[in-house]
Design a protein around this motif. Structure first.
Motif, PDB file in Angstrom:
ATOM      1  N   TYR A 166       0.837  -1.211   0.000  1.00 17.69           N
ATOM      2  CA  TYR A 166       0.000   0.000   0.000  1.00 17.69           C
ATOM      3  C   TYR A 166       0.864   1.251   0.000  1.00 17.69           C
ATOM      4  O   TYR A 166       0.592   2.211  -0.732  1.00 17.69           O
ATOM      5  N   LEU A 167       1.929   1.222   0.821  1.00 22.01           N
ATOM      6  CA  LEU A 167       2.814   2.399   0.857  1.00 22.01           C
ATOM      7  C   LEU A 167       3.477   2.625  -0.492  1.00 22.01           C
ATOM      8  O   LEU A 167       3.658   3.770  -0.916  1.00 22.01           O
ATOM      9  N   ILE A 168       3.846   1.522  -1.163  1.00 21.54           N
ATOM     10  CA  ILE A 168       4.510   1.680  -2.461  1.00 21.54           C
ATOM     11  C   ILE A 168       3.524   2.211  -3.500  1.00 21.54           C
ATOM     12  O   ILE A 168       3.813   3.163  -4.216  1.00 21.54           O
ATOM     13  N   LEU A 169       2.335   1.602  -3.566  1.00 21.08           N
ATOM     14  CA  LEU A 169       1.417   1.943  -4.655  1.00 21.08           C
ATOM     15  C   LEU A 169       0.738   3.285  -4.444  1.00 21.08           C
ATOM     16  O   LEU A 169       0.324   3.925  -5.410  1.00 21.08           O
ATOM     17  N   HIS A 170       0.588   3.723  -3.183  1.00 17.50           N
ATOM     18  CA  HIS A 170      -0.006   5.025  -2.924  1.00 17.50           C
ATOM     19  C   HIS A 170       1.046   6.086  -2.640  1.00 17.50           C
ATOM     20  O   HIS A 170       0.758   7.058  -1.954  1.00 17.50           O
ATOM     21  N   GLY A 171       2.256   5.874  -3.149  1.00 16.48           N
ATOM     22  CA  GLY A 171       3.324   6.813  -2.844  1.00 16.48           C
ATOM     23  C   GLY A 171       3.080   8.197  -3.385  1.00 16.48           C
ATOM     24  O   GLY A 171       3.590   9.171  -2.840  1.00 16.48           O
ATOM     25  N   HIS A 172       2.284   8.314  -4.457  1.00 20.47           N
ATOM     26  CA  HIS A 172       2.041   9.633  -5.017  1.00 20.47           C
ATOM     27  C   HIS A 172       0.812  10.298  -4.422  1.00 20.47           C
ATOM     28  O   HIS A 172       0.454  11.386  -4.838  1.00 20.47           O
TER      29      HIS A 172
ATOM     30  N   LEU B 141      16.377 -13.266  -5.537  1.00 21.89           N
ATOM     31  CA  LEU B 141      16.398 -11.932  -4.933  1.00 21.89           C
ATOM     32  C   LEU B 141      17.393 -11.026  -5.648  1.00 21.89           C
ATOM     33  O   LEU B 141      17.097  -9.851  -5.886  1.00 21.89           O
ATOM     34  N   SER B 142      18.566 -11.567  -6.020  1.00 21.23           N
ATOM     35  CA  SER B 142      19.533 -10.757  -6.764  1.00 21.23           C
ATOM     36  C   SER B 142      18.937 -10.291  -8.081  1.00 21.23           C
ATOM     37  O   SER B 142      19.061  -9.116  -8.462  1.00 21.23           O
ATOM     38  N   THR B 143      18.258 -11.218  -8.782  1.00 21.55           N
ATOM     39  CA  THR B 143      17.675 -10.862 -10.072  1.00 21.55           C
ATOM     40  C   THR B 143      16.592  -9.809  -9.915  1.00 21.55           C
ATOM     41  O   THR B 143      16.518  -8.868 -10.702  1.00 21.55           O
ATOM     42  N   ILE B 144      15.754  -9.967  -8.870  1.00 19.26           N
ATOM     43  CA  ILE B 144      14.667  -9.002  -8.666  1.00 19.26           C
ATOM     44  C   ILE B 144      15.222  -7.617  -8.372  1.00 19.26           C
ATOM     45  O   ILE B 144      14.735  -6.601  -8.889  1.00 19.26           O
ATOM     46  N   GLU B 145      16.301  -7.586  -7.564  1.00 18.87           N
ATOM     47  CA  GLU B 145      16.890  -6.302  -7.229  1.00 18.87           C
ATOM     48  C   GLU B 145      17.475  -5.616  -8.457  1.00 18.87           C
ATOM     49  O   GLU B 145      17.247  -4.426  -8.698  1.00 18.87           O
ATOM     50  N   ALA B 146      18.184  -6.403  -9.283  1.00 22.68           N
ATOM     51  CA  ALA B 146      18.759  -5.816 -10.500  1.00 22.68           C
ATOM     52  C   ALA B 146      17.665  -5.350 -11.442  1.00 22.68           C
ATOM     53  O   ALA B 146      17.784  -4.293 -12.077  1.00 22.68           O
ATOM     54  N   ILE B 147      16.559  -6.118 -11.509  1.00 24.65           N
ATOM     55  CA  ILE B 147      15.447  -5.713 -12.383  1.00 24.65           C
ATOM     56  C   ILE B 147      14.850  -4.397 -11.912  1.00 24.65           C
ATOM     57  O   ILE B 147      14.547  -3.513 -12.725  1.00 24.65           O
ATOM     58  N   GLY B 148      14.710  -4.223 -10.589  1.00 22.06           N
ATOM     59  CA  GLY B 148      14.174  -2.967 -10.079  1.00 22.06           C
ATOM     60  C   GLY B 148      15.039  -1.789 -10.428  1.00 22.06           C
ATOM     61  O   GLY B 148      14.548  -0.750 -10.880  1.00 22.06           O
TER      62      GLY B 148
ATOM     63  N   GLY C 178      10.509   0.471  -5.011  1.00 19.61           N
ATOM     64  CA  GLY C 178       9.996  -0.453  -3.998  1.00 19.61           C
ATOM     65  C   GLY C 178      10.486  -1.865  -4.222  1.00 19.61           C
ATOM     66  O   GLY C 178      10.913  -2.539  -3.278  1.00 19.61           O
ATOM     67  N   ILE C 179      10.450  -2.335  -5.482  1.00 18.37           N
ATOM     68  CA  ILE C 179      10.955  -3.673  -5.794  1.00 18.37           C
ATOM     69  C   ILE C 179      12.433  -3.774  -5.440  1.00 18.37           C
ATOM     70  O   ILE C 179      12.887  -4.728  -4.786  1.00 18.37           O
ATOM     71  N   GLU C 180      13.191  -2.741  -5.807  1.00 15.40           N
ATOM     72  CA  GLU C 180      14.641  -2.795  -5.594  1.00 15.40           C
ATOM     73  C   GLU C 180      14.976  -2.807  -4.112  1.00 15.40           C
ATOM     74  O   GLU C 180      15.780  -3.621  -3.658  1.00 15.40           O
ATOM     75  N   VAL C 181      14.340  -1.906  -3.352  1.00 19.60           N
ATOM     76  CA  VAL C 181      14.695  -1.777  -1.937  1.00 19.60           C
ATOM     77  C   VAL C 181      14.267  -3.016  -1.151  1.00 19.60           C
ATOM     78  O   VAL C 181      15.026  -3.521  -0.305  1.00 19.60           O
ATOM     79  N   SER C 182      13.058  -3.533  -1.442  1.00 19.39           N
ATOM     80  CA  SER C 182      12.620  -4.701  -0.681  1.00 19.39           C
ATOM     81  C   SER C 182      13.518  -5.899  -0.964  1.00 19.39           C
ATOM     82  O   SER C 182      13.911  -6.622  -0.033  1.00 19.39           O
ATOM     83  N   ALA C 183      13.889  -6.095  -2.240  1.00 15.20           N
ATOM     84  CA  ALA C 183      14.763  -7.228  -2.554  1.00 15.20           C
ATOM     85  C   ALA C 183      16.145  -7.038  -1.963  1.00 15.20           C
ATOM     86  O   ALA C 183      16.744  -7.987  -1.441  1.00 15.20           O
ATOM     87  N   ALA C 184      16.656  -5.788  -1.969  1.00 16.78           N
ATOM     88  CA  ALA C 184      18.016  -5.555  -1.472  1.00 16.78           C
ATOM     89  C   ALA C 184      18.091  -5.777   0.027  1.00 16.78           C
ATOM     90  O   ALA C 184      18.991  -6.490   0.507  1.00 16.78           O
ATOM     91  N   LEU C 185      17.149  -5.210   0.780  1.00 16.96           N
ATOM     92  CA  LEU C 185      17.213  -5.364   2.238  1.00 16.96           C
ATOM     93  C   LEU C 185      16.931  -6.803   2.651  1.00 16.96           C
ATOM     94  O   LEU C 185      17.548  -7.321   3.583  1.00 16.96           O
ATOM     95  N   SER C 186      16.013  -7.485   1.919  1.00 12.20           N
ATOM     96  CA  SER C 186      15.775  -8.895   2.226  1.00 12.20           C
ATOM     97  C   SER C 186      17.022  -9.715   1.962  1.00 12.20           C
ATOM     98  O   SER C 186      17.339 -10.638   2.726  1.00 12.20           O
ATOM     99  N   LEU C 187      17.751  -9.365   0.904  1.00 11.94           N
ATOM    100  CA  LEU C 187      18.962 -10.123   0.574  1.00 11.94           C
ATOM    101  C   LEU C 187      20.045  -9.910   1.624  1.00 11.94           C
ATOM    102  O   LEU C 187      20.742 -10.862   2.013  1.00 11.94           O
ATOM    103  N   ILE C 188      20.160  -8.671   2.108  1.00  9.17           N
ATOM    104  CA  ILE C 188      21.153  -8.411   3.163  1.00  9.17           C
ATOM    105  C   ILE C 188      20.806  -9.209   4.417  1.00  9.17           C
ATOM    106  O   ILE C 188      21.659  -9.872   5.021  1.00  9.17           O
TER     107      ILE C 188
END
Lengths: 164, 94, 85
Positions: A26-32, A66-73, A127-137
């Motif tokens: 919700y936070l990601i999709l209603h960011g604007h 997760l690496s692929t998702i982060e790079a895609i973001g 949102g995709i990039e940050v969630s995948a990156a922090l989950s990967l860490i």
């Protein structure tokens, strides 16, 4: 070693993970429209990952995913930024053109989700990039420090070495 | 001697902080406010966005957000490099 | 006569200083990490009172949840007690 926590913790985790992930999306999709955005929503989704890791002690083997998702973001973000390079980088070329993301707003309004142009898309990409990156860490840290169960592909010789 | 240096450094930094707190401008009145009206007035007709903060973050100052995303990416690359799965020790098993 | 917002800010700042001192005083590193998380939570409350909800959400998610988890993972891999030679 007992990787899972107790049944109480696991049940509460089952009940809590779904609202946390929904709140992050919700936070990601209603960011604007509302306070929040890609970074905040991604961090909230990653905190749900931390809860799952601590309660269950495993996430399966999804490191490459997760690496692929982060790079895609990140690539999505940069390519959306470069698409508007006809005038400037990060030019909002979708705003006000109608269609899926080009709705118009004016004055005081209640907020419509199909507005924002590229801002909405960039929120999604970040949102995709940050969630995948922090989950990967979190995933790597917990696996290396012994919070998480090691993967099953270790052969018998390696497990003997670990026991010694 | 070490303790005297530590106390001296603490006093100097504390004096600078007190000076900054005394000379701070009142809340809500920044020194530079030339761009504020432009951002507040232009973000809705130009970007069709209700949230001005997001408009500044992703449109006017998009390069900063790109730098932030790149920093996060390089942090993940560093963690993966340090904590990657190492090969088997020695070669006697193979 | 201070208003309600000033009183809330005063209480939050006193709690912030207490948790920040507790981080230094604790010899148990997990206690120190949890005190740091409490400090981040109070800081996010202060951001929310100062009408910056974006920063408040980011601080609450990253500071209170994720860094506490990462610190505890790292402490689990090393030693729990802080020791002097």
């Amino acid at each position: 070693m007992n990787w899972k926590m107790s049944r109480i913790v696991r049940t509460v985790t089952d009940f809590l993970v779904v609202p946390i992930v929904i709140f992050g999306i919700y936070l990601i999709l209603h960011g604007h429209l509302t306070p929040g955005g890609g970074f905040q929503g991604g961090a909230v989704v990653a905190s749900a990952t931390a809860l799952l890791i601590i309660a269950y002690g495993t996430l399966g083997r999804h490191k490459k995913d997760l690496s692929t998702i982060e790079a895609i973001g990140l690539i999505l973000f940069i390519s959306i930024a470069l698409l508007g390079i006809g005038s400037t980088m990060f030019y909002n070329f979708l705003a006000g053109t109608g269609g899926m993301f080009g709705g118009t707003v004016e004055g005081i309004n209640s907020g419509y989700i199909n507005t924002g142009g590229t801002v909405t898309l960039m929120n999604l990409a970040v949102g995709i990039e940050v969630s995948a990156a922090l989950s990967l860490i979190l995933w790597m840290m917990s696996k290396e420090t012994g919070i998480m169960k090691p993967e099953k592909k270790t052969s018998k010789t390696e497990s003997k070495e670990v026991e010694n | 001697m070490k303790k005297a240096i530590a106390i001296l450094a603490f006093l100097i930094i504390f004096a600078f902080l007190i000076l900054g707190a005394v000379e701070m401008r009142p809340f809500g009145e920044p020194e530079q406010e030339d761009m504020d009206d432009y951002f507040l007035g232009d973000s809705q007709p130009h970007n069709q966005v209700n949230n001005v903060v997001t408009a500044v973050l992703f449109d006017y100052r998009g390069l900063d957000t790109l730098g932030e995303a790149t920093i996060l990416f390089s942090a993940v690359v560093g963690v993966l490099t340090v904590l990657r799965e190492t090969q088997k020790k020695g070669g006697e098993d193979v | 006569m201070p208003g309600l917002v000033q009183i809330i800010q005063f209480l939050i700042l006193i709690g912030l200083m207490m948790t920040a001192v507790a981080v230094i005083i604790f010899k148990d590193l997990i206690s120190a990490a949890i005190a740091l998380g409490a400090s981040s939570l109070l800081l996010s409350l202060e951001f929310f009172v100062l009408r910056a909800p974006d920063v408040a959400i980011a601080e609450a998610a990253v500071g209170a949840a994720l860094t506490t988890a990462i610190f505890i993972f790292a402490i689990k891999a090393t030693e729990r007690k802080e020791g002097y030679e």
